[in-house]
Design an enzyme around this catalytic site. Structure first.
Site, short mmCIF file in Angstrom:
data_model
loop_
_atom_site.label_atom_id
_atom_site.label_comp_id
_atom_site.label_asym_id
_atom_site.label_seq_id
_atom_site.Cartn_x
_atom_site.Cartn_y
_atom_site.Cartn_z
N LEU A 1 5.09 35.77 -29.79
CA LEU A 1 5.42 34.62 -28.95
C LEU A 1 5.20 34.92 -27.46
O LEU A 1 5.64 35.96 -26.97
CB LEU A 1 6.90 34.25 -29.17
CG LEU A 1 7.47 33.15 -28.28
CD1 LEU A 1 6.99 31.77 -28.71
CD2 LEU A 1 8.99 33.19 -28.25
N TRP B 1 16.28 25.31 -4.73
CA TRP B 1 16.70 26.05 -3.52
C TRP B 1 17.70 25.24 -2.70
O TRP B 1 18.42 25.81 -1.88
CB TRP B 1 15.49 26.38 -2.63
CG TRP B 1 14.53 27.34 -3.26
CD1 TRP B 1 13.26 27.04 -3.70
CD2 TRP B 1 14.70 28.74 -3.51
NE1 TRP B 1 12.66 28.17 -4.21
CE2 TRP B 1 13.52 29.22 -4.10
CE3 TRP B 1 15.76 29.65 -3.29
CZ2 TRP B 1 13.35 30.55 -4.48
CZ3 TRP B 1 15.59 30.97 -3.66
CH2 TRP B 1 14.40 31.41 -4.25
N ASP C 1 18.43 21.37 -19.20
CA ASP C 1 19.29 20.67 -18.25
C ASP C 1 20.72 20.52 -18.78
O ASP C 1 20.93 20.50 -20.00
CB ASP C 1 18.67 19.28 -18.00
CG ASP C 1 19.17 18.65 -16.71
OD1 ASP C 1 19.84 19.34 -15.92
OD2 ASP C 1 18.88 17.46 -16.50
N GLY C 2 21.68 20.42 -17.88
CA GLY C 2 23.06 20.09 -18.26
C GLY C 2 24.04 21.25 -18.17
O GLY C 2 25.18 21.13 -18.62
N ARG D 1 30.19 25.94 -11.82
CA ARG D 1 28.83 25.69 -12.33
C ARG D 1 28.18 26.96 -12.88
O ARG D 1 27.45 26.91 -13.88
CB ARG D 1 27.95 25.11 -11.22
CG ARG D 1 28.32 23.69 -10.84
CD ARG D 1 27.46 23.21 -9.66
NE ARG D 1 26.04 23.21 -9.96
CZ ARG D 1 25.41 22.22 -10.58
NH1 ARG D 1 26.08 21.15 -10.98
NH2 ARG D 1 24.12 22.28 -10.81
N LEU E 1 10.63 13.68 -15.93
CA LEU E 1 9.90 14.94 -15.97
C LEU E 1 10.30 15.88 -14.84
O LEU E 1 10.07 17.09 -14.93
CB LEU E 1 8.39 14.69 -15.91
CG LEU E 1 7.75 14.24 -17.23
CD1 LEU E 1 6.27 13.95 -17.01
CD2 LEU E 1 7.92 15.31 -18.30
N THR F 1 11.34 24.41 -7.81
CA THR F 1 11.20 24.55 -6.35
C THR F 1 12.29 23.76 -5.63
O THR F 1 12.63 24.08 -4.50
CB THR F 1 9.80 24.08 -5.89
OG1 THR F 1 9.51 22.82 -6.51
CG2 THR F 1 8.71 25.06 -6.29
N GLU F 2 12.83 22.73 -6.30
CA GLU F 2 13.90 21.92 -5.68
C GLU F 2 15.27 22.62 -5.77
O GLU F 2 16.19 22.27 -5.03
CB GLU F 2 14.01 20.55 -6.37
CG GLU F 2 12.90 19.56 -5.99
CD GLU F 2 11.62 19.78 -6.76
OE1 GLU F 2 11.69 20.18 -7.94
OE2 GLU F 2 10.52 19.59 -6.17
N ARG G 1 13.75 17.82 -23.40
CA ARG G 1 14.66 17.85 -22.26
C ARG G 1 16.06 17.57 -22.76
O ARG G 1 16.30 16.58 -23.46
CB ARG G 1 14.27 16.84 -21.18
CG ARG G 1 15.25 16.91 -19.99
CD ARG G 1 14.80 16.15 -18.77
NE ARG G 1 15.71 16.43 -17.67
CZ ARG G 1 15.43 16.32 -16.38
NH1 ARG G 1 14.23 15.93 -16.02
NH2 ARG G 1 16.31 16.61 -15.46
N HIS H 1 25.65 28.13 -16.23
CA HIS H 1 24.38 28.86 -16.22
C HIS H 1 24.44 30.10 -17.12
O HIS H 1 23.50 30.42 -17.82
CB HIS H 1 24.02 29.27 -14.79
CG HIS H 1 23.80 28.10 -13.87
ND1 HIS H 1 23.09 26.99 -14.25
CD2 HIS H 1 24.23 27.86 -12.60
CE1 HIS H 1 23.07 26.11 -13.26
NE2 HIS H 1 23.76 26.61 -12.24
C1 V07 Z 1 18.42 30.89 -16.00
C2 V07 Z 1 19.86 30.12 -17.90
C3 V07 Z 1 19.21 29.08 -18.78
C4 V07 Z 1 19.57 27.68 -18.38
C5 V07 Z 1 18.91 27.21 -17.14
C6 V07 Z 1 19.44 27.67 -15.80
C7 V07 Z 1 20.08 29.03 -15.75
C8 V07 Z 1 16.86 33.06 -18.28
C9 V07 Z 1 16.15 33.35 -17.12
C10 V07 Z 1 15.01 34.25 -16.98
C11 V07 Z 1 14.02 34.00 -16.05
C12 V07 Z 1 12.91 34.84 -15.93
C13 V07 Z 1 12.82 35.93 -16.75
C14 V07 Z 1 13.79 36.21 -17.69
C15 V07 Z 1 14.88 35.37 -17.79
C16 V07 Z 1 16.71 32.54 -16.14
C17 V07 Z 1 17.10 31.56 -14.12
C18 V07 Z 1 18.10 30.79 -14.65
C19 V07 Z 1 16.76 31.43 -12.67
F1 V07 Z 1 11.73 36.75 -16.65
N1 V07 Z 1 17.78 32.14 -18.04
N2 V07 Z 1 17.71 31.80 -16.73
N3 V07 Z 1 16.40 32.43 -14.84
N4 V07 Z 1 19.41 30.07 -16.54
#
Ligand code: V07
Length: 257
Positions: free
Chosen positions: A148, A86, A37-38, A50, A212, A83-84, A205, A54
Site C-alpha cells: 500500500l 495554519w 474531518d470532525g 480539540r 471538497l 494549507t488553511e 469525507r 486529533h
Molecule cells: C494528523 C490525525 C488524523 C486526523 C486528522 C488530523 C490530525 C497522522 C499524521 C501523519 C502525517 C504524516 C506522516 C505520518 C503521519 C498526521 C497531522 C495530523 C498533521 F508522515 N495523523 N495526523 N499529521 N491527525
C-alpha cells in the site's frame, strides 16, 4: 442535512453478513482518498480540548491503513493538514505538527513489516524541522516497499498545487521546451504532486460536510464521493468497508451490463 444529498450519504442500515459486509475482491477501489474531518467537533461534544480529538483521530488512521492494506487498496491518500490549517490557534498547530513524528514513532516498524510505502504530498516549505525529519525518514525507509502507498497530504492545498504546476509549465514554455499548443491533460497531470499516482476512485469525507475544501480538485474529476456524518475519531473499519461496498454497488450499476 439537505434532503437532496441523502443519496450520496452513508446508508444507516448496511446489509451485513456475519456482521461484516461482503466485498468483491476484484472491484476494490485502487485509490481511496479521505478527508478526515470532525476531530475538533468530537472533542467538543465530549467536553475535551480539540487536541484530544486529533489524538483520537490518529488512532483511527492506523485502523484504516491496516484495513486498506488487507483489502488490496493500492493508494490511500489522507488529508492530514491543509494549507488553511495554519490559521488555527498556535497551540493547536504546534500539536498537529507533532502528530507525524508521534504516529511514525509508534507505527513505522509495523508499516515496514506490512510493506507500506509512506509518501507525502504538499508543500514541505513551512513545516517545522522536527516534523520534516520524521516524515523524510519514513519516506526514505519505506521507499522500496511495494505494498500500500500511504500518501499523507500534509500542508496540502489543491489550488496551490495547481498554481505550482502552472508555473512549472510556463517555465518550460519560456525555455522553449514546450509549446503552448502541447499543453493538455497529461502535461498538467505530470506536473501535479500526484504525477505518478492514479486518480482516486473513491473520495470519503467524514463529519457531515459536503464540500471538497481545496482537496485534489483536479484528481477527483471522475471519482465516486461518499459522505458520512460519522466524526473521524468514531470512524472505523466497518465504515470504511461500507464505503467500499457502496462504491462497488455504484460501479456495478454504472459499469454497463
Ligand atoms: C494528523 C490525525 C488524523 C486526523 C486528522 C488530523 C490530525 C497522522 C499524521 C501523519 C502525517 C504524516 C506522516 C505520518 C503521519 C498526521 C497531522 C495530523 C498533521 F508522515 N495523523 N495526523 N499529521 N491527525
Amino acid at each position: 442535512m439537505l434532503e437532496k444529498f441523502s443519496k450520496w450519504k452513508s446508508s444507516l442500515t448496511p446489509t451485513k453478513t456475519d456482521g461484516e459486509l461482503e466485498l468483491d475482491p476484484a472491484a476494490v477501489p485502487r485509490h481511496v482518498a479521505i478527508i478526515m474531518d470532525g476531530n475538533g467537533r468530537w472533542a467538543k461534544q465530549k467536553g475535551l480540548p480539540r487536541i484530544a480529538g486529533h489524538r483520537e483521530g490518529m488512532k483511527v488512521v492506523n485502523k484504516i491503513v491496516r484495513r486498506a492494506n488487507e483489502l488490496g487498496v493500492e493508494v490511500l491518500t489522507l488529508y492530514a493538514f491543509s494549507t488553511e490549517n495554519w490559521k488555527r490557534p498556535k497551540t493547536e498547530v504546534d500539536y498537529l505538527m507533532k502528530l507525524p513524528e508521534r504516529f511514525l514513532g509508534m507505527e513505522l516498524p509495523k508499516l515496514m513489516e506490512e510493506n507500506v510505502k509512506v509518501r507525502l504530498m504538499g508543500s514541505l516549505d513551512h513545516l517545522p524541522e522536527h516534523t520534516l525529519r520524521a516524515v523524510n525518514k519514513a519516506v526514505y525507509e519505506t521507499k522500496d516497499n511495494t505494498g500500500l502507498i500511504l500518501n499523507f497530504a500534509l500542508n496540502y492545498g489543491s489550488r496551490f498545487e495547481m498554481v505550482e504546476a502552472m508555473k512549472e509549465i510556463a517555465l518550460k514554455v519560456e525555455k522553449g521546451e514546450l509549446k503552448p499548443s502541447d499543453i493538455d491533460d497529461k502535461v498538467i497531470e505530470s506536473n501535479l504532486m500526484t504525477a505518478d499516482l492514479k486518480d482516486p476512485d473513491l473520495l470519503i469525507r467524514t463529519s457531515g460536510e459536503i464540500r471538497l475544501s481545496n482537496f485534489m480538485l483536479w484528481q477527483v474529476a471522475y471519482s465516486e464521493f461518499w459522505f458520512t456524518d460519522v466524526l473521524w475519531p468514531d470512524f472505523n473499519e466497518e465504515h470504511f468497508t461500507e464505503a467500499i461496498s457502496i462504491y462497488q454497488k455504484r460501479a456495478r450499476r454504472f459499469g454497463g451490463v
